[in-house]
Design a protein around this motif. Sequence first.
Motif, PDB file in Angstrom:
ATOM      1  N   ILE A  19      32.522  43.063 -52.374  1.00 36.49           N
ATOM      2  CA  ILE A  19      31.511  42.077 -51.993  1.00 36.49           C
ATOM      3  C   ILE A  19      30.514  41.876 -53.130  1.00 36.49           C
ATOM      4  O   ILE A  19      30.123  40.745 -53.453  1.00 36.49           O
ATOM      5  CB  ILE A  19      30.780  42.515 -50.708  1.00 36.49           C
ATOM      6  N   THR A  20      30.099  42.978 -53.738  1.00 35.86           N
ATOM      7  CA  THR A  20      29.143  42.900 -54.850  1.00 35.86           C
ATOM      8  C   THR A  20      29.727  42.096 -56.007  1.00 35.86           C
ATOM      9  O   THR A  20      29.062  41.229 -56.586  1.00 35.86           O
ATOM     10  CB  THR A  20      28.772  44.316 -55.332  1.00 35.86           C
ATOM     11  N   MET A  21      30.974  42.372 -56.327  1.00 35.21           N
ATOM     12  CA  MET A  21      31.634  41.656 -57.428  1.00 35.21           C
ATOM     13  C   MET A  21      31.741  40.165 -57.112  1.00 35.21           C
ATOM     14  O   MET A  21      31.462  39.314 -57.953  1.00 35.21           O
ATOM     15  CB  MET A  21      33.020  42.256 -57.663  1.00 35.21           C
ATOM     16  N   MET A  22      32.126  39.851 -55.878  1.00 32.54           N
ATOM     17  CA  MET A  22      32.274  38.456 -55.480  1.00 32.54           C
ATOM     18  C   MET A  22      30.945  37.708 -55.536  1.00 32.54           C
ATOM     19  O   MET A  22      30.853  36.596 -56.062  1.00 32.54           O
ATOM     20  CB  MET A  22      32.844  38.379 -54.060  1.00 32.54           C
ATOM     21  N   ALA A  23      29.888  38.329 -55.005  1.00 24.91           N
ATOM     22  CA  ALA A  23      28.588  37.659 -54.926  1.00 24.91           C
ATOM     23  C   ALA A  23      27.973  37.443 -56.302  1.00 24.91           C
ATOM     24  O   ALA A  23      27.172  36.520 -56.490  1.00 24.91           O
ATOM     25  CB  ALA A  23      27.635  38.474 -54.045  1.00 24.91           C
ATOM     26  N   ASN A  24      28.343  38.288 -57.262  1.00 18.77           N
ATOM     27  CA  ASN A  24      27.746  38.198 -58.596  1.00 18.77           C
ATOM     28  C   ASN A  24      28.507  37.291 -59.549  1.00 18.77           C
ATOM     29  O   ASN A  24      28.096  37.085 -60.688  1.00 18.77           O
ATOM     30  CB  ASN A  24      27.653  39.601 -59.217  1.00 18.77           C
ATOM     31  N   MET A  25      29.622  36.732 -59.108  1.00 22.18           N
ATOM     32  CA  MET A  25      30.408  35.853 -59.973  1.00 22.18           C
ATOM     33  C   MET A  25      29.915  34.418 -59.850  1.00 22.18           C
ATOM     34  O   MET A  25      29.945  33.818 -58.770  1.00 22.18           O
ATOM     35  CB  MET A  25      31.895  35.915 -59.598  1.00 22.18           C
ATOM     36  N   ASN A  26      29.439  33.868 -60.935  1.00 19.85           N
ATOM     37  CA  ASN A  26      28.940  32.489 -60.922  1.00 19.85           C
ATOM     38  C   ASN A  26      30.028  31.498 -60.512  1.00 19.85           C
ATOM     39  O   ASN A  26      29.758  30.488 -59.862  1.00 19.85           O
ATOM     40  CB  ASN A  26      28.393  32.113 -62.297  1.00 19.85           C
ATOM     41  N   GLN A 201      29.665  48.811 -39.162  1.00 24.88           N
ATOM     42  CA  GLN A 201      28.707  47.758 -38.826  1.00 24.88           C
ATOM     43  C   GLN A 201      27.543  47.745 -39.810  1.00 24.88           C
ATOM     44  O   GLN A 201      27.051  46.681 -40.193  1.00 24.88           O
ATOM     45  CB  GLN A 201      28.207  47.937 -37.390  1.00 24.88           C
ATOM     46  N   GLY A 202      27.097  48.931 -40.247  1.00 20.56           N
ATOM     47  CA  GLY A 202      26.037  48.999 -41.252  1.00 20.56           C
ATOM     48  C   GLY A 202      26.470  48.395 -42.572  1.00 20.56           C
ATOM     49  O   GLY A 202      25.712  47.654 -43.213  1.00 20.56           O
ATOM     50  N   ALA A 203      27.697  48.699 -42.978  1.00 20.25           N
ATOM     51  CA  ALA A 203      28.218  48.166 -44.249  1.00 20.25           C
ATOM     52  C   ALA A 203      28.349  46.649 -44.190  1.00 20.25           C
ATOM     53  O   ALA A 203      28.025  45.944 -45.159  1.00 20.25           O
ATOM     54  CB  ALA A 203      29.571  48.803 -44.564  1.00 20.25           C
ATOM     55  N   ILE A 204      28.817  46.128 -43.057  1.00 16.25           N
ATOM     56  CA  ILE A 204      28.983  44.674 -42.919  1.00 16.25           C
ATOM     57  C   ILE A 204      27.633  43.978 -42.911  1.00 16.25           C
ATOM     58  O   ILE A 204      27.458  42.927 -43.549  1.00 16.25           O
ATOM     59  CB  ILE A 204      29.777  44.351 -41.639  1.00 16.25           C
ATOM     60  N   SER A 205      26.661  44.558 -42.231  1.00 22.32           N
ATOM     61  CA  SER A 205      25.314  43.982 -42.217  1.00 22.32           C
ATOM     62  C   SER A 205      24.740  43.927 -43.625  1.00 22.32           C
ATOM     63  O   SER A 205      24.150  42.919 -44.039  1.00 22.32           O
ATOM     64  CB  SER A 205      24.413  44.807 -41.295  1.00 22.32           C
ATOM     65  N   ASN A 206      24.920  44.997 -44.379  1.00 24.34           N
ATOM     66  CA  ASN A 206      24.435  45.024 -45.765  1.00 24.34           C
ATOM     67  C   ASN A 206      25.145  43.979 -46.617  1.00 24.34           C
ATOM     68  O   ASN A 206      24.532  43.359 -47.502  1.00 24.34           O
ATOM     69  CB  ASN A 206      24.651  46.422 -46.365  1.00 24.34           C
ATOM     70  N   ALA A 207      26.434  43.775 -46.347  1.00 24.02           N
ATOM     71  CA  ALA A 207      27.192  42.786 -47.117  1.00 24.02           C
ATOM     72  C   ALA A 207      26.653  41.388 -46.880  1.00 24.02           C
ATOM     73  O   ALA A 207      26.458  40.611 -47.826  1.00 24.02           O
ATOM     74  CB  ALA A 207      28.672  42.857 -46.740  1.00 24.02           C
TER      75      ALA A 207
END
Length: 447
Positions: A19-26, A201-207
């Motif tokens: 998720i982090t990689m996806m969100a940070n890709m322009n 559920q915590g991980a998904i909320s953070n995502a």
Amino acid sequence: MDMVLEIIDQQISKFTESITMMANMNLEHHFAIKPGGFPMLVNNNNAFYEQMFFNERIENAIWRYLINGVLKGLLSEEYCKKNSIACEWTYMNPQRTTSYLETVERLYPIEFKITKKGKTAGYRYSEIFYFEERLDQIFENYHLDELNVIDFSSSNRSALLGKYMMVPPKYRTIIKLIPFRSFFLDFFPENIYIDYMAKVQGAISNAFNYVGLQTITNLTPQHLSYFSEAELDTLAHLELSRISYTIFHRDRVKGDIAHILDSNPPISERDYSIMNASFYDSSRYRSLVGSKDFAHSFITAEYLYNTLKSNNNFEYTSIVCGYLKSVEQLMYLMTEYTLMHLDSKELWIKRNSKKHGKKLDEQFEGNKVRFVPDNEKYFDTTFGSLANFLHDNASSWNISSGARERIYAYLRIYCDECRNEHFHKDNINDIHEVEIIRNNTLVLHYL
């Protein structure tokens, strides 16, 4: 137990990394705001398309890591040998971020199969829409005795009773819809399920928070429809019988309301079972995102709450207003229904002191007026008057008198504490206050 938690944590780590990689890709953001079809004719909302784009990819990562990844780790060769079962995966992971569940399961109709005591059951996550010939092929090719569709919409079997799958008659007894919780508990203890759900559920909320889905966007009809579907899922999973009504200042509750609270026991399990049947089993919770005025107020408040709750600099009165208004509008709707559809000539309602009419003995009694359509212009429809009327209309309740009294007390306290105390000179800057009012609102809609 430590090994189980390690498996779950490893997959959560992979999920978070993706998720982090996806969100940070322009480049991803460029495709995310790509307009929908017919852009000249449609007023496209870039925020809506970006939200949908990232939501689909988060769902894909949930499927890949938090469901299949975890289950494959838990259903290990060692576990299967120890428990005398065999587990075979036919399609382990979506290999691309654009692989969608329904599309993949058309090609790979089961995710995995488990053989236990000589019977083999296939498992999948999307619903069945196959003709008999295709099912014949699936059962023959995968050597299945039964096929289970794991449902993630509810942990309760009774909530699935109204769901219908288009299954040919030949297969209706061997193709079943089962809650994920029931599947999980068939193989693992409940404490593992509880830990798994809490962590996932915590991980998904953070995502969702990380990719910015909690930011304020235009509430277009398209976005509202998407949000309403998510809200329905939230309401379906809330166990409101376990949420207590919170009184801000118990020491300030005086007079008849204090007497009701002191002289009536808490709402019984029997009363809760009646209310559960009405709210969940009869799907009354769906009315909260319906077309009535009270639903519009509620869903707007929920939208504002979900988008602004992380903003510590925000003044929250606008959120609270929608919650309070939804309860008042629902009471008014219930009063109107009684007037239009039920025999109400023996009922009375408080008279609006600003309205004056000919005081006929049979129509007026003190500060009350007979509850019939011809007298509607004299009705006092303020919050307190509506609460009193609904309480006095005892025949419309199907719960115990003690529960009815306690709900009436909650309505009166809600009017005083949540409504009257929050619409004067003070701002609402504490999100905790909003959460209490939100919970109280949900409890009252449920009750």
